[in-house]
Scaffold this active site. Structure first.
Site, PDB file in Angstrom:
ATOM      1  CG  ASN A 101      22.925  43.280  25.231  1.00 47.04           C
ATOM      2  OD1 ASN A 101      22.137  43.277  24.391  1.00 47.04           O
ATOM      3  ND2 ASN A 101      23.698  44.292  25.562  1.00 47.04           N
ATOM      4  CE  LYS A 124      26.493  40.025  27.444  1.00 45.64           C
ATOM      5  NZ  LYS A 124      27.291  40.904  27.069  1.00 45.64           N
ATOM      6  CB  SER A 154      23.213  48.200  33.803  1.00 46.25           C
ATOM      7  OG  SER A 154      24.248  47.865  32.856  1.00 46.25           O
ATOM      8  CG  ASP A 161      26.949  43.809  24.181  1.00 50.82           C
ATOM      9  OD1 ASP A 161      26.837  44.828  25.157  1.00 50.82           O
ATOM     10  OD2 ASP A 161      27.142  42.494  24.858  1.00 50.82           O
TER      11      ASP A 161
HETATM   12  P1  NAP Z   1      35.427  36.758  27.156  1.00 51.68           P
HETATM   13  O1  NAP Z   1      34.239  35.970  26.431  1.00 51.68           O
HETATM   14  O2  NAP Z   1      35.708  35.798  28.449  1.00 51.68           O
HETATM   15  O3  NAP Z   1      36.523  36.512  26.368  1.00 51.68           O
HETATM   16  C1  NAP Z   1      37.943  36.792  26.448  1.00 51.68           C
HETATM   17  C2  NAP Z   1      38.488  36.869  25.287  1.00 51.68           C
HETATM   18  O4  NAP Z   1      39.995  37.613  25.816  1.00 51.68           O
HETATM   19  C3  NAP Z   1      39.170  35.399  24.859  1.00 51.68           C
HETATM   20  O5  NAP Z   1      39.201  35.852  23.315  1.00 51.68           O
HETATM   21  C4  NAP Z   1      40.460  35.430  25.513  1.00 51.68           C
HETATM   22  O6  NAP Z   1      41.134  34.446  24.652  1.00 51.68           O
HETATM   23  C5  NAP Z   1      41.003  36.410  25.677  1.00 51.68           C
HETATM   24  N1  NAP Z   1      42.045  36.714  26.719  1.00 51.68           N
HETATM   25  C6  NAP Z   1      41.670  36.627  27.922  1.00 51.68           C
HETATM   26  N2  NAP Z   1      42.864  36.594  28.926  1.00 51.68           N
HETATM   27  C7  NAP Z   1      43.713  36.674  27.799  1.00 51.68           C
HETATM   28  C8  NAP Z   1      45.330  37.143  28.189  1.00 51.68           C
HETATM   29  N3  NAP Z   1      45.728  36.991  29.235  1.00 51.68           N
HETATM   30  N4  NAP Z   1      46.107  37.229  26.929  1.00 51.68           N
HETATM   31  C9  NAP Z   1      45.481  37.232  25.969  1.00 51.68           C
HETATM   32  N5  NAP Z   1      44.085  36.947  25.418  1.00 51.68           N
HETATM   33  C10 NAP Z   1      43.297  36.852  26.688  1.00 51.68           C
HETATM   34  O7  NAP Z   1      35.045  37.943  27.627  1.00 51.68           O
HETATM   35  P2  NAP Z   1      34.346  39.181  26.923  1.00 51.68           P
HETATM   36  O8  NAP Z   1      32.935  39.224  27.432  1.00 51.68           O
HETATM   37  O9  NAP Z   1      34.571  38.922  25.378  1.00 51.68           O
HETATM   38  O10 NAP Z   1      35.000  40.438  27.393  1.00 51.68           O
HETATM   39  C11 NAP Z   1      36.432  40.940  27.043  1.00 51.68           C
HETATM   40  C12 NAP Z   1      36.583  42.211  27.554  1.00 51.68           C
HETATM   41  O11 NAP Z   1      35.742  43.233  27.100  1.00 51.68           O
HETATM   42  C13 NAP Z   1      36.640  42.464  29.117  1.00 51.68           C
HETATM   43  O12 NAP Z   1      37.461  43.413  29.638  1.00 51.68           O
HETATM   44  C14 NAP Z   1      35.338  43.261  29.192  1.00 51.68           C
HETATM   45  O13 NAP Z   1      34.936  44.054  30.360  1.00 51.68           O
HETATM   46  C15 NAP Z   1      35.104  44.020  28.236  1.00 51.68           C
HETATM   47  N6  NAP Z   1      33.595  44.388  27.536  1.00 51.68           N
HETATM   48  C16 NAP Z   1      33.356  45.456  27.606  1.00 51.68           C
HETATM   49  C17 NAP Z   1      32.085  46.013  26.988  1.00 51.68           C
HETATM   50  C18 NAP Z   1      31.882  47.496  26.937  1.00 51.68           C
HETATM   51  O14 NAP Z   1      30.619  47.865  26.812  1.00 51.68           O
HETATM   52  N7  NAP Z   1      32.846  48.295  26.619  1.00 51.68           N
HETATM   53  C19 NAP Z   1      31.354  44.889  26.714  1.00 51.68           C
HETATM   54  C20 NAP Z   1      31.468  43.666  26.776  1.00 51.68           C
HETATM   55  C21 NAP Z   1      32.729  43.318  27.277  1.00 51.68           C
HETATM   56  P3  NAP Z   1      41.216  32.911  24.640  1.00 51.68           P
HETATM   57  O15 NAP Z   1      40.217  32.203  23.685  1.00 51.68           O
HETATM   58  O16 NAP Z   1      42.423  32.254  24.337  1.00 51.68           O
HETATM   59  O17 NAP Z   1      40.784  32.434  26.218  1.00 51.68           O
END
Ligand code: NAP
Length: 298
Positions: A94, A73, A24, A109
């Site tokens: 955010n 957040k 950012s 987001d």
């Molecule tokens: P988070 O709050 O930690 O949530 C992670 C999610 O992924 C949970 O549903 C978790 O399941 C699942 N998960 C984690 N490891 C897994 C595995 N090995 N197999 C299956 N499911 C798994 O993370 P988040 O903030 O939502 O971020 C998720 C992804 O989105 C990240 O890669 C992040 O970089 C990306 N993201 C991108 C943007 C963008 O602007 N493009 C913005 C935000 C996030 P459980 O509930 O079972 O633990």
């Protein structure tokens, strides 16, 4: 920043832990410079227990606004004066905007995600069926915004099923949209779930699986069930083409990575802080430059 930092320079930033690798600062500083605005954007490392002090500092130093990232957040909400409808539904902020001393919590987001789909592949969620894999923070922002944008049906699936059920309940309660929970794709799918996947116009991969450096990993998913021309979005942006996207493309899907969401959530925050239109192409170039070329070009 226009002509160097001076007594009038407005300060924005990001509160998180860690923030060292955040893209950012590069994106927003390039945008302020391109727009000729006397603003700077600074990363602030704020440990979990220091958030209340950091918010007091934001007020005392009269920062123009900040982005909020992991782990703050959700915990930031009680320290703010106003919460937007979206941020309230999602339960996470955010972006904080300092409006003459009143701190307003927004969540860009989900709106950034919808804008990215519209700009990049002309997808409008109204009346469509969407499947979201994951139930963490990103999945929640995306699912709530899809519901607010008029999706006809949301199908949610997560490794830990209770989190998907909780999200489905939240969506139904707050937005009135139809939301159902499907088995996590790793398991043998019941016929009902297979049918729902085959009907999905949009599939969103919202877990970190496949993210650099674990690029060989993919969420197990029945790609062969995808509707022809379904839009498949992976929120991961590093690498630019995850294994999930490659497999989806192989079965005829239109694929989109997470860079557009990152870009447009930033563009929306920029507009909230400055009241000026965001120089989106400059911001995109800055993001691409800040990401490692080796992984982006994969
Ligand atoms: P988070 O709050 O930690 O949530 C992670 C999610 O992924 C949970 O549903 C978790 O399941 C699942 N998960 C984690 N490891 C897994 C595995 N090995 N197999 C299956 N499911 C798994 O993370 P988040 O903030 O939502 O971020 C998720 C992804 O989105 C990240 O890669 C992040 O970089 C990306 N993201 C991108 C943007 C963008 O602007 N493009 C913005 C935000 C996030 P459980 O509930 O079972 O633990």
């Amino acid at each position: 920043m226009a002509d160097g930092i001076n007594g009038l320079t407005k300060v924005c930033g990001i509160f998180g832990d860690p923030v060292r690798h955040s893209l950012s600062p590069a994106m927003h500083n390039a945008a302020f410079a391109a727009a000729g605005l006397d603003y700077i954007y600074v990363p602030f490392q704020v440990a979990g227990d220091k958030l209340p002090d950091a918010i007091k500092a934001l007020r005392a130093l009269d920062l123009a606004g900040v982005n909020i990232t992991i782990p703050h957040k959700e915990t930031v909400l009680p320290y703010l004066d106003e919460i937007s409808m979206e941020a309230g539904f999602i339960g996470a902020v955010n972006t904080v905007v300092n409006r003459q001393g009143r701190l307003c919590g927004e969540n860009t987001d989900g709106r950034g995600f919808i804008k990215a789909l519209s700009e990049q592949v002309g997808f409008n969620p109204a009346g469509k069926t969407a499947l979201v894999l994951g139930a963490g923070g990103a999945a929640r922002a995306v699912a709530v915004q899809l519901a607010l944008a008029g999706s006809a049906k949301l199908l949610l699936t997560n490794r830990s099923r209770p989190r998907a059920e909780e999200l489905a309940r939240l969506i139904a309660e707050k937005t009135g949209a139809a939301a159902a929970v499907a088995e996590w794709p790793a398991q043998v799918l019941p016929h009902r779930d297979s049918r729902m996947i085959a009907n999905a116009d949009l599939v969103v991969q919202a877990t970190p699986v496949g993210m650099y450096p674990h690029t060989a990993e993919t969420v197990p998913f029945p790609f062969e069930l995808l509707k022809q021309d379904a839009v498949v979005c992976d929120l991961v942006y590093n690498p630019a083409r995850t294994d999930f996207l490659k497999k989806a493309a192989h079965f005829g899907a239109v694929t989109v990575n997470g860079l557009g969401m990152l870009l447009y959530q930033g563009a929306l925050a920029f507009e909230l802080w400055t009241g000026s239109p965001a120089p989106v192409s400059v911001m995109k170039d800055a993001l691409l430059k800040a990401l490692s070329p080796a992984t982006v070009n994969e």
